[in-house]
Write a protein that holds these residues in place. Structure first.
Motif, PDB file in Angstrom:
ATOM      1  N   GLU A 107      45.131  43.371  28.206  1.00 53.79           N
ATOM      2  CA  GLU A 107      45.735  42.033  28.204  1.00 53.79           C
ATOM      3  C   GLU A 107      45.249  41.216  29.398  1.00 53.79           C
ATOM      4  N   ARG A 108      45.071  41.881  30.553  1.00 54.89           N
ATOM      5  CA  ARG A 108      44.545  41.198  31.740  1.00 54.89           C
ATOM      6  C   ARG A 108      43.194  40.558  31.406  1.00 54.89           C
ATOM      7  N   GLY A 109      42.330  41.337  30.753  1.00 50.21           N
ATOM      8  CA  GLY A 109      41.002  40.837  30.391  1.00 50.21           C
ATOM      9  C   GLY A 109      41.099  39.647  29.447  1.00 50.21           C
ATOM     10  N   LEU A 110      41.993  39.733  28.447  1.00 46.78           N
ATOM     11  CA  LEU A 110      42.119  38.639  27.479  1.00 46.78           C
ATOM     12  C   LEU A 110      42.645  37.374  28.149  1.00 46.78           C
ATOM     13  N   LEU A 111      43.625  37.555  29.037  1.00 41.27           N
ATOM     14  CA  LEU A 111      44.230  36.384  29.682  1.00 41.27           C
ATOM     15  C   LEU A 111      43.219  35.683  30.598  1.00 41.27           C
ATOM     16  N   CYS A 112      42.371  36.467  31.268  1.00 39.82           N
ATOM     17  CA  CYS A 112      41.319  35.854  32.101  1.00 39.82           C
ATOM     18  C   CYS A 112      40.416  34.979  31.226  1.00 39.82           C
ATOM     19  N   GLU A 113      40.169  35.421  29.987  1.00 40.53           N
ATOM     20  CA  GLU A 113      39.299  34.643  29.099  1.00 40.53           C
ATOM     21  C   GLU A 113      40.029  33.461  28.468  1.00 40.53           C
ATOM     22  N   ASN A 114      41.327  33.632  28.190  1.00 42.58           N
ATOM     23  CA  ASN A 114      42.050  32.603  27.430  1.00 42.58           C
ATOM     24  C   ASN A 114      42.674  31.512  28.301  1.00 42.58           C
ATOM     25  N   ALA A 115      42.838  31.800  29.588  1.00 39.48           N
ATOM     26  CA  ALA A 115      43.403  30.778  30.496  1.00 39.48           C
ATOM     27  C   ALA A 115      42.669  30.819  31.837  1.00 39.48           C
ATOM     28  N   PRO A 116      41.338  30.573  31.817  1.00 39.15           N
ATOM     29  CA  PRO A 116      40.568  30.723  33.067  1.00 39.15           C
ATOM     30  C   PRO A 116      40.969  29.704  34.133  1.00 39.15           C
ATOM     31  N   HIS A 117      41.652  28.608  33.710  1.00 37.86           N
ATOM     32  CA  HIS A 117      42.072  27.609  34.695  1.00 37.86           C
ATOM     33  C   HIS A 117      43.265  28.093  35.520  1.00 37.86           C
ATOM     34  N   LEU A 118      43.949  29.138  35.035  1.00 42.51           N
ATOM     35  CA  LEU A 118      45.164  29.607  35.723  1.00 42.51           C
ATOM     36  C   LEU A 118      45.067  31.034  36.239  1.00 42.51           C
ATOM     37  N   VAL A 119      44.128  31.796  35.705  1.00 42.98           N
ATOM     38  CA  VAL A 119      44.041  33.213  36.078  1.00 42.98           C
ATOM     39  C   VAL A 119      42.697  33.429  36.766  1.00 42.98           C
ATOM     40  N   HIS A 120      42.698  34.068  37.909  1.00 40.31           N
ATOM     41  CA  HIS A 120      41.410  34.388  38.526  1.00 40.31           C
ATOM     42  C   HIS A 120      41.434  35.797  39.110  1.00 40.31           C
ATOM     43  N   HIS A 121      40.237  36.296  39.406  1.00 38.97           N
ATOM     44  CA  HIS A 121      40.110  37.649  39.951  1.00 38.97           C
ATOM     45  C   HIS A 121      40.481  37.613  41.428  1.00 38.97           C
ATOM     46  N   LEU A 122      41.129  38.660  41.881  1.00 44.51           N
ATOM     47  CA  LEU A 122      41.518  38.731  43.289  1.00 44.51           C
ATOM     48  C   LEU A 122      41.195  40.123  43.812  1.00 44.51           C
ATOM     49  N   SER A 123      40.655  40.162  45.041  1.00 44.32           N
ATOM     50  CA  SER A 123      40.358  41.465  45.648  1.00 44.32           C
ATOM     51  C   SER A 123      41.601  41.963  46.381  1.00 44.32           C
ATOM     52  N   PHE A 124      41.938  43.223  46.158  1.00 44.51           N
ATOM     53  CA  PHE A 124      43.081  43.863  46.828  1.00 44.51           C
ATOM     54  C   PHE A 124      42.535  44.957  47.735  1.00 44.51           C
ATOM     55  N   ILE A 125      43.122  45.080  48.895  1.00 46.02           N
ATOM     56  CA  ILE A 125      42.686  46.151  49.792  1.00 46.02           C
ATOM     57  C   ILE A 125      43.873  47.032  50.153  1.00 46.02           C
ATOM     58  N   VAL A 126      43.692  48.341  49.947  1.00 45.50           N
ATOM     59  CA  VAL A 126      44.693  49.315  50.386  1.00 45.50           C
ATOM     60  C   VAL A 126      44.241  49.768  51.774  1.00 45.50           C
ATOM     61  N   PRO A 127      44.968  49.396  52.837  1.00 44.03           N
ATOM     62  CA  PRO A 127      44.540  49.835  54.166  1.00 44.03           C
ATOM     63  C   PRO A 127      44.880  51.315  54.351  1.00 44.03           C
ATOM     64  N   ILE A 128      43.936  52.071  54.887  1.00 43.02           N
ATOM     65  CA  ILE A 128      44.121  53.520  54.995  1.00 43.02           C
ATOM     66  C   ILE A 128      44.323  53.895  56.469  1.00 43.02           C
ATOM     67  N   TYR A 129      45.481  54.479  56.736  1.00 37.55           N
ATOM     68  CA  TYR A 129      45.788  54.853  58.119  1.00 37.55           C
ATOM     69  C   TYR A 129      45.779  56.370  58.325  1.00 37.55           C
ATOM     70  N   SER A 130      45.671  57.171  57.236  1.00 42.79           N
ATOM     71  CA  SER A 130      45.543  58.619  57.440  1.00 42.79           C
ATOM     72  C   SER A 130      44.356  59.074  56.587  1.00 42.79           C
ATOM     73  N   TRP A 131      43.542  59.976  57.136  1.00 41.38           N
ATOM     74  CA  TRP A 131      42.233  60.212  56.543  1.00 41.38           C
ATOM     75  C   TRP A 131      42.286  60.715  55.099  1.00 41.38           C
ATOM     76  N   TRP A 132      43.341  61.502  54.739  1.00 41.20           N
ATOM     77  CA  TRP A 132      43.351  62.045  53.372  1.00 41.20           C
ATOM     78  C   TRP A 132      43.706  60.991  52.311  1.00 41.20           C
ATOM     79  N   ASP A 133      44.276  59.858  52.737  1.00 38.80           N
ATOM     80  CA  ASP A 133      44.610  58.817  51.755  1.00 38.80           C
ATOM     81  C   ASP A 133      43.355  58.160  51.171  1.00 38.80           C
TER      82      ASP A 133
END
Ligand SMILES: Cc1cc2nc3c(=O)[nH]c(=O)nc-3n(C[C@H](O)[C@H](O)[C@H](O)COP(=O)(O)OP(=O)(O)OC[C@H]3O[C@@H](n4cnc5c(N)ncnc54)[C@H](O)[C@@H]3O)c2cc1C
Length: 526
Positions: free
Chosen positions: A83-109
């Motif tokens: 649905e995310r993919g379809l919505l990006c195509e069907n409403a490109p004026h309102l939906v855009h791609h965003l980069s998310f970053i998970v900050p890692i503070y312990s090495w095994w994460d």
């Protein structure tokens, strides 16, 4: 989309509507679009304004839900990614791609989240956005310079979608009109009409004129979110409660707390939730919480504990922790979660959508999320057409362009959400230069947007304009209160209201908007 036109259609309709949809949030408007796109005579009624309920109060993400992956709910994630993919195509004026970053503070994460995100990429398949990657400490800090540096090892980046929820709801309402259907705000369902044992429509009241109408319909869909049990009880007074609402709060902060284009995703807060800090309309939205509530209000209010929880949770990840005096707005919404047994742990309630059909034929659809509204609507209409004995017609919405669709770049940032309508909004300010004036120095909106909202987007009140046509209430609650008199004046001119109306409209807005201030400021405005 004009309210008078909608009322005319209700008054002049001589035959039953094919579909009467109760509720003008994501779910009801989605059902309205689906039914109208199949060629059914469709009416959506909303008791307040479109998206006044939960649908204007989300985290603004069009996402598969990384957290459901952690819970092993692959089918839910798969459906949402599609649905995310379809919505990006069907409403490109309102939906855009965003980069998310998970900050890692312990090495095994690092490897743990890195592998999780690769699975997320793979599930998205060809509707995927960009692929996830493991970032060095330096690259992580380059993307989010305000991150807490002490103990930071590296980051994992992945992509999801972001949108403007209330604007999408309005565009869905406009799409219903574009398809020949009707949607109307401030129209409340008071009771249901039955022929013998079977549902045949509803009595609705126009909350502006006080007039009541008997609306006959072949299929009646209850898409009232957290209010769904109330409508079910109009049908069956003894109906058991199926919704277990949960409250979620967000804080809005100045952009300086998260400069750049990337969001922060914290996978595990002390209450087991995901916390996001997301850039949105040149501000930062941080949230959310998960608090079981019994009181179902259209205007839920954040608790001091929720505000404190968000501030202390995000403080661990930012080198300059935000204080409550930095908060520009606090907003709260209720998740329409469907109960499985008697659990009170709302984080464990179903996030899938549920369809219930009563003996009289009332179809209730609840749960799910904004991202999956289209699929929810498809399922509801598929079932309702069989239930109502309508001829079965295939769903048309997978590739249906939503009102405002455009891929053209719009120079003015505040006009981008209007998509293909941006030129018409601009034209209002070109005809009357005064309308190019800003509503408030701290807000990005201009007077022409108020005029447009009233003429073309069915705005009726100051709150409709400042909360959902523009997002002024979320970007700066105090600033929005300060410009309310000007907005009331512009609306009054368009709708032919007098000074008494203006004064009352400003007072009504103040009452609502004060709840979006943190308590010290709220006391100052009391
Ligand atoms: C804190 C929070 C964060 C969220 N974040 C996200 C996110 O980032 N991404 C995502 O995909 N989803 C998210 N969601 C979920 C999403 O917002 C909801 O699933 C969705 O908005 C529910 O829409 P709805 O139409 O079912 O309910 P609502 O939007 O509440 O609509 C129901 C409508 O019915 C109307 N109504 C009630 N009674 C009557 C009556 N008698 N007559 C006429 N109308 C009536 C109400 O006024 C209301 O407007 C979030 C939810 C919350 C609470």
């Amino acid at each position: 989309m004009k309210r008078e036109q909608a009322i005319d259609q209700i008054e002049s309709m001589r035959e039953p509507w094919d579909f009467l949809v109760i509720g003008g949030g994501a779910t009801g408007l989605g059902v309205g679009v689906d039914a109208a796109a199949r060629g059914y005579r469709t009416l959506v009624v909303e008791q307040a304004d479109f998206a006044k309920g939960t649908s204007s109060r989300s985290t603004k993400l069009v996402h598969g839900g990384v957290r459901y992956l952690k819970q092993g709910n692959i089918s839910l994630v798969l459906e949402a990614l599609r649905e995310r993919g379809l919505l990006c195509e069907n409403a490109p004026h309102l939906v855009h791609h965003l980069s998310f970053i998970v900050p890692i503070y312990s090495w095994w994460d690092g490897p743990f989240y890195g592998i999780g995100m690769k699975i997320y990429d793979r599930l998205a398949g060809k509707l995927g956005l960009s692929t996830s990657e493991l970032l060095s400490r330096e690259e992580t800090l380059k993307r989010i310079p305000t991150l807490e540096t002490e103990g930071l090892q590296r980051g994992v980046s992945y992509y999801d979608g972001q949108f403007d929820d209330a604007r999408l709801a309005l565009n869905l309402a406009q799409t219903i009109f574009d398809l020949g259907g009707t949607a109307v705000n401030y129209m409340q369902v008071l009771s249901l009409i039955k022929h013998g044992e079977l549902l045949a429509g509803a009595v609705v009241r126009d909350l502006e004129s006080g007039k009541e109408y008997e609306v006959r319909a072949k299929a009646v869909v209850n898409a009232t979110g957290v209010f769904a049990d109330g409508i079910r009880r109009l049908d069956e007074p003894g109906a058991k409660t199926v919704l277990g609402p949960s409250q979620g709060t967000h804080l809005v902060l100045p952009k300086s707390f998260l400069p750049g284009d990337s969001a922060i995703m914290v996978p595990n807060t002390p209450d087991g939730r995901v916390l996001f800090a997301v850039p949105w309309h040149d501000h930062v939205v941080i949230g959310t919480t998960d608090l079981a509530v019994d009181d179902i209000a259209l205007e839920p209010i954040a608790t001091d504990e929720e505000i404190e929880f968000i501030l202390t949770s995000i403080a661990k990840y930012l080198h300059t922790p935000p204080r409550s005096s930095d908060v520009l707005s606090v907003y709260t919404g209720l998740r329409p979660l469907v109960k499985v047994g008697d659990t009170r742990n709302t984080a464990a309630l179903s996030r899938d959508h549920t369809i219930l059909i009563s003996n009289s034929g009332l179809l209730t659809i609840a749960g799910g999320k904004w991202t999956t509204y289209r699929k929810m609507a498809q399922d509801a209409v598929d079932q309702a057409e069989t239930l109502a004995g309508l001829d079965e017609r295939p769903c048309q919405t997978s590739h249906l362009q939503i009102h405002g669709w455009t891929r053209q770049h719009i120079d003015e940032p505040n006009l981008r959400v209007y998509g293909a309508d941006a030129a018409s909004v601009r034209a209002i300010s070109n005809v009357d230069r005064g309308r190019a004036q800003k509503l408030h120095p701290e807000l990005p909106y201009m007077e022409a947007e108020v005029v447009w909202a009233v003429r073309e987007e069915m705005a009726r009140t100051v709150e409709d304009v400042l909360s959902r046509r523009t997002r002024a209430l979320l970007l700066g609650a105090r600033a929005s209160i300060e410009c309310a008199p000007r907005v009331a004046h512009l609306i009054a001119r368009e709708l032919g209201r007098d000074e008494g109306w203006e004064r009352q409209a400003v007072a009504d807005y103040g009452k609502v908007a004060r709840n979006y201030l943190v308590s010290s400021e709220a006391n100052a405005h009391a």
